[in-house]
Write a protein that holds these residues in place. Structure first.
Motif, mmCIF file in Angstrom:
data_model
loop_
_atom_site.group_PDB
_atom_site.id
_atom_site.type_symbol
_atom_site.label_atom_id
_atom_site.label_comp_id
_atom_site.label_asym_id
_atom_site.label_seq_id
_atom_site.Cartn_x
_atom_site.Cartn_y
_atom_site.Cartn_z
ATOM 1 N N SER A 1 7.767 27.198 9.286
ATOM 2 C CA SER A 1 6.779 25.975 8.458
ATOM 3 C C SER A 1 6.768 25.100 9.679
ATOM 4 C CB SER A 1 7.275 25.337 7.428
ATOM 5 O OG SER A 1 8.875 25.530 7.593
ATOM 6 N N ASP B 1 1.441 29.781 0.117
ATOM 7 C CA ASP B 1 1.628 30.279 1.389
ATOM 8 C C ASP B 1 1.125 31.588 0.628
ATOM 9 O OD1 ASP B 1 2.993 29.351 3.449
ATOM 10 O OD2 ASP B 1 5.270 29.515 2.329
ATOM 11 N N ARG C 1 1.650 30.510 9.393
ATOM 12 C CA ARG C 1 3.593 28.791 8.313
ATOM 13 C C ARG C 1 3.710 29.191 7.556
ATOM 14 N NH1 ARG C 1 4.152 26.085 13.212
ATOM 15 N NH2 ARG C 1 2.345 25.068 13.706
#
Length: 118
Positions: free
Chosen positions: A35, A64, A106
């Motif tokens: 992240s 996510d 991410r």
């Protein structure tokens, strides 16, 4: 016959797995966090061998998980690129052959290295 453990039989009634003869051990666990600005992870894991080990990644945040194939942020929610070798696992935020314009993952995930034995 043991009085503990797990036995799994196939559709023909044949024993397929018996935890008395099959075991596994978590040899490493941790958080893989893309992240921020972490470019990659190189994990030195004692006892890791691709022949009898597996490395798995499980997302820990709802954001996510890709909502659909058409999700425009699909690459940022994709699983990292993983390579394994004896004693080492490398986790990259995208495929090394991807172009510079390809977004990297991410995600924040829990990761496990598991060794199997029979």
């Amino acid at each position: 016959m043991a009085s503990f453990g797990l036995r799994v039989f196939d559709e023909n009634g044949q024993l397929g797995m018996d935890t008395n003869s099959f075991t596994y051990q978590v040899i490493w666990q941790g958080v893989i966090d893309f992240s921020g600005s972490t470019p990659s992870y190189t994990l030195n894991i004692s006892g890791f061998k691709p022949a009898n080990c597996v490395f798995m990644i499980i997302p820990t945040r709802v954001q996510d998980v890709q909502s659909s194939e058409g999700d425009g942020l699909g690459n940022t929610k994709s699983y990292p690129f993983v390579t394994t070798a004896v004693g080492q696992v490398t986790v990259l935020p995208k495929n090394p052959s991807a172009g510079a314009s390809v977004l990297q993952t991410r995600i924040v995930a829990k990761a496990y290295a598991i060794r199997f034995a029979t």
